[in-house]
Design a protein around this motif. Sequence first.
Motif, PDB file in Angstrom:
ATOM      1  N   SER A   1       0.818  -1.211   0.000  1.00  0.00           N
ATOM      2  CA  SER A   1       0.000   0.000   0.000  1.00  0.00           C
ATOM      3  C   SER A   1       0.851   1.259   0.000  1.00  0.00           C
ATOM      4  O   SER A   1       0.316   2.369   0.044  1.00  0.00           O
ATOM      5  CB  SER A   1      -0.936   0.004   1.216  1.00  0.00           C
ATOM      6  OG  SER A   1      -0.192  -0.095   2.418  1.00  0.00           O
ATOM      7  N   TRP A   2       2.172   1.087  -0.030  1.00  0.00           N
ATOM      8  CA  TRP A   2       3.108   2.204  -0.141  1.00  0.00           C
ATOM      9  C   TRP A   2       4.048   1.924  -1.300  1.00  0.00           C
ATOM     10  O   TRP A   2       4.221   0.770  -1.705  1.00  0.00           O
ATOM     11  CB  TRP A   2       3.892   2.393   1.164  1.00  0.00           C
ATOM     12  CG  TRP A   2       3.068   3.008   2.248  1.00  0.00           C
ATOM     13  CD1 TRP A   2       2.449   2.359   3.272  1.00  0.00           C
ATOM     14  CD2 TRP A   2       2.736   4.387   2.405  1.00  0.00           C
ATOM     15  NE1 TRP A   2       1.754   3.239   4.053  1.00  0.00           N
ATOM     16  CE2 TRP A   2       1.918   4.500   3.550  1.00  0.00           C
ATOM     17  CE3 TRP A   2       3.052   5.539   1.685  1.00  0.00           C
ATOM     18  CZ2 TRP A   2       1.403   5.714   3.994  1.00  0.00           C
ATOM     19  CZ3 TRP A   2       2.556   6.751   2.134  1.00  0.00           C
ATOM     20  CH2 TRP A   2       1.748   6.829   3.272  1.00  0.00           C
TER      21      TRP A   2
ATOM     22  N   TRP B   1      13.407   5.644   3.712  1.00  0.00           N
ATOM     23  CA  TRP B   1      12.060   6.230   3.662  1.00  0.00           C
ATOM     24  C   TRP B   1      12.154   7.749   3.683  1.00  0.00           C
ATOM     25  O   TRP B   1      11.467   8.446   2.926  1.00  0.00           O
ATOM     26  CB  TRP B   1      11.231   5.719   4.849  1.00  0.00           C
ATOM     27  CG  TRP B   1       9.756   5.925   4.691  1.00  0.00           C
ATOM     28  CD1 TRP B   1       8.853   5.035   4.216  1.00  0.00           C
ATOM     29  CD2 TRP B   1       9.014   7.109   5.015  1.00  0.00           C
ATOM     30  NE1 TRP B   1       7.599   5.584   4.221  1.00  0.00           N
ATOM     31  CE2 TRP B   1       7.668   6.859   4.705  1.00  0.00           C
ATOM     32  CE3 TRP B   1       9.367   8.359   5.536  1.00  0.00           C
ATOM     33  CZ2 TRP B   1       6.669   7.805   4.892  1.00  0.00           C
ATOM     34  CZ3 TRP B   1       8.369   9.311   5.721  1.00  0.00           C
ATOM     35  CH2 TRP B   1       7.044   9.029   5.403  1.00  0.00           C
TER      36      TRP B   1
ATOM     37  N   ASN C   1      -2.462   7.877   1.897  1.00  0.00           N
ATOM     38  CA  ASN C   1      -2.305   6.985   0.744  1.00  0.00           C
ATOM     39  C   ASN C   1      -3.617   6.662   0.041  1.00  0.00           C
ATOM     40  O   ASN C   1      -3.614   5.992  -0.990  1.00  0.00           O
ATOM     41  CB  ASN C   1      -1.551   5.700   1.124  1.00  0.00           C
ATOM     42  CG  ASN C   1      -2.247   4.894   2.196  1.00  0.00           C
ATOM     43  OD1 ASN C   1      -3.271   5.295   2.741  1.00  0.00           O
ATOM     44  ND2 ASN C   1      -1.674   3.743   2.521  1.00  0.00           N
TER      45      ASN C   1
ATOM     46  N   VAL D   1      10.769   8.366   0.187  1.00  0.00           N
ATOM     47  CA  VAL D   1       9.307   8.338   0.295  1.00  0.00           C
ATOM     48  C   VAL D   1       8.739   9.626   0.884  1.00  0.00           C
ATOM     49  O   VAL D   1       7.681  10.096   0.457  1.00  0.00           O
ATOM     50  CB  VAL D   1       8.850   7.108   1.119  1.00  0.00           C
ATOM     51  CG1 VAL D   1       7.323   7.035   1.179  1.00  0.00           C
ATOM     52  CG2 VAL D   1       9.402   5.823   0.511  1.00  0.00           C
TER      53      VAL D   1
ATOM     54  N   VAL E   1       5.361  11.669  -0.177  1.00  0.00           N
ATOM     55  CA  VAL E   1       4.185  11.846   0.684  1.00  0.00           C
ATOM     56  C   VAL E   1       3.844  13.329   0.826  1.00  0.00           C
ATOM     57  O   VAL E   1       2.671  13.718   0.839  1.00  0.00           O
ATOM     58  CB  VAL E   1       4.408  11.190   2.059  1.00  0.00           C
ATOM     59  CG1 VAL E   1       3.195  11.401   2.956  1.00  0.00           C
ATOM     60  CG2 VAL E   1       4.668   9.694   1.906  1.00  0.00           C
TER      61      VAL E   1
ATOM     62  N   TYR F   1       2.320   6.650  -7.626  1.00  0.00           N
ATOM     63  CA  TYR F   1       1.083   6.382  -6.872  1.00  0.00           C
ATOM     64  C   TYR F   1       0.222   5.329  -7.560  1.00  0.00           C
ATOM     65  O   TYR F   1      -0.187   4.352  -6.936  1.00  0.00           O
ATOM     66  CB  TYR F   1       0.277   7.672  -6.684  1.00  0.00           C
ATOM     67  CG  TYR F   1      -0.981   7.418  -5.864  1.00  0.00           C
ATOM     68  CD1 TYR F   1      -0.911   7.276  -4.488  1.00  0.00           C
ATOM     69  CD2 TYR F   1      -2.223   7.273  -6.477  1.00  0.00           C
ATOM     70  CE1 TYR F   1      -2.044   6.999  -3.736  1.00  0.00           C
ATOM     71  CE2 TYR F   1      -3.357   7.000  -5.741  1.00  0.00           C
ATOM     72  CZ  TYR F   1      -3.263   6.864  -4.364  1.00  0.00           C
ATOM     73  OH  TYR F   1      -4.398   6.575  -3.629  1.00  0.00           O
TER      74      TYR F   1
END
Length: 375
Positions: A52-53, A128, A96, A132, A136, A69
Amino acid sequence: MLIVSLSPLRSDPRVLKQINLFRDKYDVVTCGFGAAPDGVSRHFEIESGLPSWPRDPKRLLQRQYRQVYWNIAAVAEAYRLLRGQRFDAVLANDANTLPLAMSLDAVHGVHADLHEFAPKEHYNKPAWRILVAPYVRWVCRTFLPQARSVTTVSDGIAEQYGRDFGVAATVVTNAAPYAEKVPRPTGRPIRLIYSSAGQRYRRIEDIISAMDAASGELELDLIVMPNEPAYVDELRRQAEPLPNVRFREPVPYDQLVDTVSEYDVSISVIPPTNFNLANALPNKFFEAVQARTAVIIGPSPAMQALVERHRLGAVTEGFSAAALRKVLQELTPEQVDGWKQNAHRAAQELSSEYQNRGWERAVDALFAAPAQMTR
Protein backbone atom coordinates in the motif's frame (compact mmCIF):
# COMPACT_ATOMS: atom_id res chain seq x y z
CA MET A 1 -21.01 6.84 1.26
CA LEU A 2 -17.66 5.13 0.68
CA ILE A 3 -15.22 4.53 3.54
CA VAL A 4 -11.84 3.58 2.09
CA SER A 5 -8.68 2.54 3.93
CA LEU A 6 -5.66 0.56 2.76
CA SER A 7 -5.75 -1.50 5.95
CA PRO A 8 -7.50 -4.68 7.22
CA LEU A 9 -10.84 -3.06 8.01
CA ARG A 10 -12.12 -5.65 10.47
CA SER A 11 -9.11 -5.06 12.74
CA ASP A 12 -8.60 -1.32 12.22
CA PRO A 13 -10.11 0.31 15.34
CA ARG A 14 -10.40 3.81 13.90
CA VAL A 15 -12.06 2.70 10.67
CA LEU A 16 -14.44 0.40 12.57
CA LYS A 17 -15.56 3.39 14.66
CA GLN A 18 -16.36 5.29 11.45
CA ILE A 19 -18.35 2.37 10.07
CA ASN A 20 -20.30 1.95 13.32
CA LEU A 21 -20.98 5.68 13.46
CA PHE A 22 -22.39 6.00 9.93
CA ARG A 23 -23.86 2.63 8.95
CA ASP A 24 -27.31 3.39 10.39
CA LYS A 25 -27.39 6.90 8.92
CA TYR A 26 -25.99 6.40 5.43
CA ASP A 27 -25.70 3.58 2.92
CA VAL A 28 -22.09 2.69 3.78
CA VAL A 29 -19.81 0.99 1.26
CA THR A 30 -16.28 -0.01 2.25
CA CYS A 31 -13.04 -0.71 0.43
CA GLY A 32 -9.98 -2.21 2.10
CA PHE A 33 -8.10 -5.37 2.91
CA GLY A 34 -9.93 -8.45 4.17
CA ALA A 35 -13.55 -9.45 4.51
CA ALA A 36 -16.48 -7.06 4.78
CA PRO A 37 -16.97 -5.35 8.15
CA ASP A 38 -20.32 -5.96 9.84
CA GLY A 39 -23.22 -3.76 8.85
CA VAL A 40 -22.02 -2.38 5.51
CA SER A 41 -24.19 -2.53 2.40
CA ARG A 42 -21.34 -3.46 0.04
CA HIS A 43 -17.63 -4.18 0.32
CA PHE A 44 -14.82 -4.04 -2.22
CA GLU A 45 -12.10 -6.34 -0.95
CA ILE A 46 -8.48 -5.64 -1.81
CA GLU A 47 -6.30 -8.73 -1.86
CA SER A 48 -4.42 -8.98 1.44
CA GLY A 49 -0.68 -8.57 1.21
CA LEU A 50 -0.65 -6.13 -1.68
CA PRO A 51 1.74 -3.24 -0.96
CA SER A 52 0.00 0.00 0.00
CA TRP A 53 3.11 2.20 -0.14
CA PRO A 54 5.47 2.75 -3.10
CA ARG A 55 8.21 0.27 -3.97
CA ASP A 56 9.54 2.12 -6.96
CA PRO A 57 12.88 3.75 -6.07
CA LYS A 58 13.70 4.73 -9.65
CA ARG A 59 10.52 6.72 -10.19
CA LEU A 60 10.72 8.14 -6.65
CA LEU A 61 14.22 9.46 -7.39
CA GLN A 62 12.93 10.92 -10.65
CA ARG A 63 9.97 12.48 -8.79
CA GLN A 64 7.49 10.83 -11.14
CA TYR A 65 5.03 10.84 -8.30
CA ARG A 66 1.75 10.32 -10.18
CA GLN A 67 3.14 7.21 -11.84
CA VAL A 68 4.51 6.07 -8.49
CA TYR A 69 1.08 6.38 -6.87
CA TRP A 70 -0.99 4.64 -9.51
CA ASN A 71 1.52 1.78 -9.70
CA ILE A 72 1.20 0.92 -6.02
CA ALA A 73 -0.38 -2.55 -6.12
CA ALA A 74 -3.12 -1.95 -3.53
CA VAL A 75 -4.02 1.41 -5.08
CA ALA A 76 -4.23 -0.08 -8.58
CA GLU A 77 -6.45 -2.89 -7.29
CA ALA A 78 -8.72 -0.48 -5.39
CA TYR A 79 -9.06 1.72 -8.48
CA ARG A 80 -9.93 -1.32 -10.61
CA LEU A 81 -12.65 -2.28 -8.13
CA LEU A 82 -14.09 1.22 -7.67
CA ARG A 83 -13.78 2.62 -11.20
CA GLY A 84 -17.20 3.49 -12.58
CA GLN A 85 -18.90 3.42 -9.15
CA ARG A 86 -20.76 6.56 -8.06
CA PHE A 87 -20.65 7.78 -4.46
CA ASP A 88 -22.31 10.73 -2.76
CA ALA A 89 -19.34 11.19 -0.41
CA VAL A 90 -16.04 9.53 0.43
CA LEU A 91 -14.33 9.23 3.82
CA ALA A 92 -10.68 8.66 2.91
CA ASN A 93 -8.41 7.24 5.60
CA ASP A 94 -4.76 8.29 5.54
CA ALA A 95 -2.76 10.09 2.88
CA ASN A 96 -2.30 6.98 0.74
CA THR A 97 -6.02 6.98 -0.17
CA LEU A 98 -6.30 10.68 -1.06
CA PRO A 99 -5.56 10.61 -4.82
CA LEU A 100 -7.78 7.53 -5.19
CA ALA A 101 -10.63 9.21 -3.31
CA MET A 102 -10.37 12.39 -5.39
CA SER A 103 -10.39 10.36 -8.62
CA LEU A 104 -13.87 9.01 -7.80
CA ASP A 105 -15.55 12.42 -8.20
CA ALA A 106 -17.95 11.92 -5.31
CA VAL A 107 -21.03 14.13 -5.60
CA HIS A 108 -20.43 15.95 -2.31
CA GLY A 109 -16.68 15.52 -2.11
CA VAL A 110 -14.17 13.91 0.25
CA HIS A 111 -13.52 14.05 3.97
CA ALA A 112 -9.92 13.10 4.81
CA ASP A 113 -9.12 11.39 8.12
CA LEU A 114 -5.39 11.25 8.77
CA HIS A 115 -4.25 8.74 11.38
CA GLU A 116 -0.69 10.09 11.57
CA PHE A 117 1.37 12.98 10.27
CA ALA A 118 2.01 11.17 7.03
CA PRO A 119 5.27 12.85 5.85
CA LYS A 120 7.05 11.73 9.02
CA GLU A 121 5.43 8.33 9.51
CA HIS A 122 8.67 6.34 9.10
CA TYR A 123 11.10 9.22 9.36
CA ASN A 124 13.54 7.19 11.47
CA LYS A 125 14.31 5.02 8.40
CA PRO A 126 16.88 6.74 6.14
CA ALA A 127 15.62 5.23 2.87
CA TRP A 128 12.06 6.23 3.66
CA ARG A 129 13.14 9.72 4.70
CA ILE A 130 15.12 10.29 1.48
CA LEU A 131 12.84 8.59 -1.06
CA VAL A 132 9.31 8.34 0.29
CA ALA A 133 8.89 11.42 2.49
CA PRO A 134 9.16 13.89 -0.44
CA TYR A 135 6.56 11.80 -2.30
CA VAL A 136 4.18 11.85 0.68
CA ARG A 137 4.62 15.61 0.96
CA TRP A 138 3.63 15.84 -2.71
CA VAL A 139 0.50 13.76 -2.02
CA CYS A 140 -0.47 16.01 0.90
CA ARG A 141 0.41 19.26 -0.88
CA THR A 142 -1.50 18.27 -4.04
CA PHE A 143 -4.57 16.49 -2.67
CA LEU A 144 -5.22 17.60 0.91
CA PRO A 145 -6.42 21.07 -0.15
CA GLN A 146 -8.99 19.32 -2.38
CA ALA A 147 -10.63 17.66 0.63
CA ARG A 148 -13.69 19.47 1.88
CA SER A 149 -12.74 18.73 5.49
CA VAL A 150 -9.89 17.08 7.39
CA THR A 151 -9.58 15.37 10.77
CA THR A 152 -6.62 13.87 12.58
CA VAL A 153 -5.78 12.29 15.92
CA SER A 154 -4.17 14.98 18.11
CA ASP A 155 -3.68 18.73 18.39
CA GLY A 156 0.06 18.58 17.63
CA ILE A 157 -0.51 16.67 14.40
CA ALA A 158 -3.40 18.95 13.38
CA GLU A 159 -1.19 22.00 13.92
CA GLN A 160 1.59 20.48 11.79
CA TYR A 161 -0.81 19.81 8.90
CA GLY A 162 -1.90 23.43 9.15
CA ARG A 163 1.65 24.78 9.14
CA ASP A 164 2.89 22.57 6.30
CA PHE A 165 -0.14 22.32 4.01
CA GLY A 166 -2.50 25.13 5.01
CA VAL A 167 -5.41 22.87 5.94
CA ALA A 168 -7.58 23.41 9.01
CA ALA A 169 -7.68 19.92 10.50
CA THR A 170 -9.91 19.27 13.50
CA VAL A 171 -9.22 16.55 16.06
CA VAL A 172 -11.08 13.28 16.52
CA THR A 173 -9.16 11.26 19.08
CA ASN A 174 -8.74 7.48 19.10
CA ALA A 175 -11.22 7.21 21.94
CA ALA A 176 -12.74 3.85 22.83
CA PRO A 177 -16.51 3.25 23.00
CA TYR A 178 -18.12 4.02 26.34
CA ALA A 179 -18.12 0.98 28.66
CA GLU A 180 -20.54 0.47 31.53
CA LYS A 181 -17.98 -0.33 34.20
CA VAL A 182 -17.16 0.69 37.75
CA PRO A 183 -13.67 0.93 39.25
CA ARG A 184 -12.33 -2.25 40.81
CA PRO A 185 -10.73 -1.80 44.25
CA THR A 186 -6.94 -1.89 44.14
CA GLY A 187 -5.26 -4.55 46.23
CA ARG A 188 -1.75 -5.87 46.66
CA PRO A 189 0.13 -6.59 44.51
CA ILE A 190 -0.78 -3.66 42.28
CA ARG A 191 -1.35 -5.11 38.83
CA LEU A 192 0.18 -3.27 35.86
CA ILE A 193 -0.58 -3.77 32.16
CA TYR A 194 1.41 -2.63 29.11
CA SER A 195 0.13 -3.28 25.58
CA SER A 196 1.86 -2.25 22.38
CA ALA A 197 2.91 -3.08 18.88
CA GLY A 198 6.20 -5.00 19.06
CA GLN A 199 8.45 -2.43 17.39
CA ARG A 200 12.00 -1.69 18.48
CA TYR A 201 11.66 2.09 18.32
CA ARG A 202 9.04 1.90 21.11
CA ARG A 203 11.83 0.81 23.52
CA ILE A 204 9.69 -1.71 25.36
CA GLU A 205 12.84 -3.03 27.03
CA ASP A 206 12.76 0.10 29.21
CA ILE A 207 9.32 -0.87 30.54
CA ILE A 208 10.69 -4.27 31.55
CA SER A 209 13.88 -2.73 33.00
CA ALA A 210 11.76 -0.49 35.23
CA MET A 211 10.60 -3.66 36.99
CA ASP A 212 14.16 -4.88 37.74
CA ALA A 213 14.12 -3.69 41.34
CA ALA A 214 10.36 -3.86 41.87
CA SER A 215 9.15 -5.51 45.02
CA GLY A 216 6.47 -8.15 45.26
CA GLU A 217 4.02 -5.27 45.61
CA LEU A 218 3.95 -4.87 41.80
CA GLU A 219 3.17 -7.24 38.92
CA LEU A 220 3.47 -6.40 35.22
CA ASP A 221 1.79 -8.17 32.31
CA LEU A 222 2.71 -7.28 28.73
CA ILE A 223 0.63 -7.76 25.58
CA VAL A 224 2.98 -7.23 22.64
CA MET A 225 1.99 -7.76 19.03
CA PRO A 226 4.61 -9.70 17.00
CA ASN A 227 5.35 -6.89 14.52
CA GLU A 228 9.09 -7.58 14.79
CA PRO A 229 9.29 -11.21 15.99
CA ALA A 230 13.04 -11.18 16.73
CA TYR A 231 12.63 -8.10 18.91
CA VAL A 232 9.68 -9.61 20.78
CA ASP A 233 11.80 -12.73 21.43
CA GLU A 234 14.50 -10.48 22.93
CA LEU A 235 11.92 -8.93 25.22
CA ARG A 236 10.71 -12.33 26.38
CA ARG A 237 14.26 -13.38 27.20
CA GLN A 238 14.83 -10.14 29.10
CA ALA A 239 11.73 -10.78 31.22
CA GLU A 240 12.48 -14.45 32.00
CA PRO A 241 14.49 -13.80 35.22
CA LEU A 242 11.81 -11.46 36.60
CA PRO A 243 9.14 -13.38 38.53
CA ASN A 244 6.73 -10.43 38.54
CA VAL A 245 6.83 -9.83 34.75
CA ARG A 246 4.78 -11.98 32.37
CA PHE A 247 3.71 -11.93 28.74
CA ARG A 248 0.15 -12.75 27.75
CA GLU A 249 -1.25 -13.37 24.30
CA PRO A 250 -2.85 -10.55 22.28
CA VAL A 251 -6.63 -10.32 22.45
CA PRO A 252 -9.14 -9.09 19.83
CA TYR A 253 -9.84 -5.35 19.81
CA ASP A 254 -13.38 -5.79 21.15
CA GLN A 255 -11.99 -7.60 24.22
CA LEU A 256 -9.29 -5.08 25.09
CA VAL A 257 -11.26 -2.93 27.52
CA ASP A 258 -12.46 -6.01 29.43
CA THR A 259 -8.87 -7.28 29.52
CA VAL A 260 -7.42 -3.98 30.74
CA SER A 261 -10.12 -3.74 33.42
CA GLU A 262 -8.51 -6.76 35.14
CA TYR A 263 -5.58 -4.48 36.03
CA ASP A 264 -5.02 -1.47 38.27
CA VAL A 265 -2.66 0.66 36.17
CA SER A 266 -2.06 0.88 32.41
CA ILE A 267 1.42 2.01 31.39
CA SER A 268 1.51 4.24 28.31
CA VAL A 269 5.08 5.56 28.25
CA ILE A 270 5.86 6.22 24.57
CA PRO A 271 9.36 7.57 23.86
CA PRO A 272 9.33 10.35 21.23
CA THR A 273 11.53 8.46 18.77
CA ASN A 274 9.66 10.04 15.86
CA PHE A 275 7.26 12.94 15.31
CA ASN A 276 4.08 10.87 15.45
CA LEU A 277 5.06 9.14 18.68
CA ALA A 278 5.97 12.50 20.20
CA ASN A 279 2.42 13.66 19.49
CA ALA A 280 0.73 10.34 20.25
CA LEU A 281 -2.70 10.05 21.82
CA PRO A 282 -3.06 6.29 21.40
CA ASN A 283 -5.95 3.83 21.59
CA LYS A 284 -4.59 2.25 24.75
CA PHE A 285 -4.83 5.51 26.68
CA PHE A 286 -8.58 5.67 26.05
CA GLU A 287 -9.08 1.95 26.59
CA ALA A 288 -7.62 2.40 30.07
CA VAL A 289 -10.11 5.16 30.84
CA GLN A 290 -13.05 2.99 29.75
CA ALA A 291 -11.61 0.10 31.77
CA ARG A 292 -11.59 2.46 34.80
CA THR A 293 -7.88 1.80 35.13
CA ALA A 294 -5.31 4.39 36.23
CA VAL A 295 -2.56 5.40 33.79
CA ILE A 296 1.15 6.12 33.99
CA ILE A 297 2.44 8.05 31.00
CA GLY A 298 5.62 9.79 29.90
CA PRO A 299 5.65 13.56 29.32
CA SER A 300 3.92 13.28 25.93
CA PRO A 301 2.05 16.59 25.49
CA ALA A 302 -1.27 15.27 24.17
CA MET A 303 -1.62 12.60 26.85
CA GLN A 304 -0.22 14.79 29.62
CA ALA A 305 -2.86 17.45 29.00
CA LEU A 306 -5.68 14.93 29.53
CA VAL A 307 -4.03 13.19 32.49
CA GLU A 308 -3.57 16.48 34.31
CA ARG A 309 -7.00 17.86 33.37
CA HIS A 310 -8.85 14.78 34.62
CA ARG A 311 -6.26 13.58 37.21
CA LEU A 312 -6.10 10.13 35.69
CA GLY A 313 -2.66 9.04 36.92
CA ALA A 314 1.03 9.92 37.01
CA VAL A 315 3.37 11.55 34.49
CA THR A 316 7.00 10.41 34.59
CA GLU A 317 9.80 12.98 34.48
CA GLY A 318 11.21 11.43 31.29
CA PHE A 319 10.97 8.38 29.07
CA SER A 320 13.73 6.30 30.65
CA ALA A 321 13.44 3.12 32.68
CA ALA A 322 14.71 5.07 35.72
CA ALA A 323 11.96 7.69 35.39
CA LEU A 324 9.27 5.01 35.21
CA ARG A 325 10.84 3.03 38.06
CA LYS A 326 10.69 6.10 40.30
CA VAL A 327 6.93 6.45 39.78
CA LEU A 328 6.32 2.74 40.24
CA GLN A 329 8.18 2.67 43.55
CA GLU A 330 5.90 5.38 44.93
CA LEU A 331 2.58 3.77 43.97
CA THR A 332 0.03 2.99 46.69
CA PRO A 333 -3.35 1.29 46.36
CA GLU A 334 -5.06 4.36 47.82
CA GLN A 335 -3.49 6.64 45.21
CA VAL A 336 -4.45 4.28 42.38
CA ASP A 337 -8.04 4.06 43.67
CA GLY A 338 -8.32 7.85 43.44
CA TRP A 339 -7.13 7.84 39.83
CA LYS A 340 -9.61 5.08 38.97
CA GLN A 341 -12.48 7.13 40.37
CA ASN A 342 -11.36 10.09 38.26
CA ALA A 343 -11.30 7.85 35.17
CA HIS A 344 -14.87 6.84 36.01
CA ARG A 345 -15.94 10.48 36.09
CA ALA A 346 -14.16 11.26 32.79
CA ALA A 347 -15.26 8.12 30.90
CA GLN A 348 -18.26 9.73 29.21
CA GLU A 349 -16.36 12.77 27.92
CA LEU A 350 -13.41 10.65 26.77
CA SER A 351 -15.56 8.05 24.97
CA SER A 352 -15.73 7.61 21.21
CA GLU A 353 -19.43 8.47 21.29
CA TYR A 354 -18.48 11.96 22.46
CA GLN A 355 -15.26 12.35 20.49
CA ASN A 356 -16.59 11.01 17.18
CA ARG A 357 -19.01 13.90 16.85
CA GLY A 358 -16.20 15.57 14.88
CA TRP A 359 -16.62 13.01 12.09
CA GLU A 360 -20.38 13.33 12.25
CA ARG A 361 -20.26 17.12 11.89
CA ALA A 362 -17.79 16.90 9.00
CA VAL A 363 -19.70 14.27 7.02
CA ASP A 364 -23.08 15.89 7.66
CA ALA A 365 -21.59 19.13 6.33
CA LEU A 366 -20.52 17.32 3.15
CA PHE A 367 -24.06 16.21 2.48
CA ALA A 368 -25.47 19.63 3.37
CA ALA A 369 -23.17 21.37 0.87
CA PRO A 370 -24.08 21.74 -2.82
CA ALA A 371 -22.90 19.02 -5.16
CA GLN A 372 -19.40 19.75 -6.43
CA MET A 373 -18.49 19.98 -10.08
CA THR A 374 -16.98 16.74 -11.35
CA ARG A 375 -13.99 16.68 -13.62
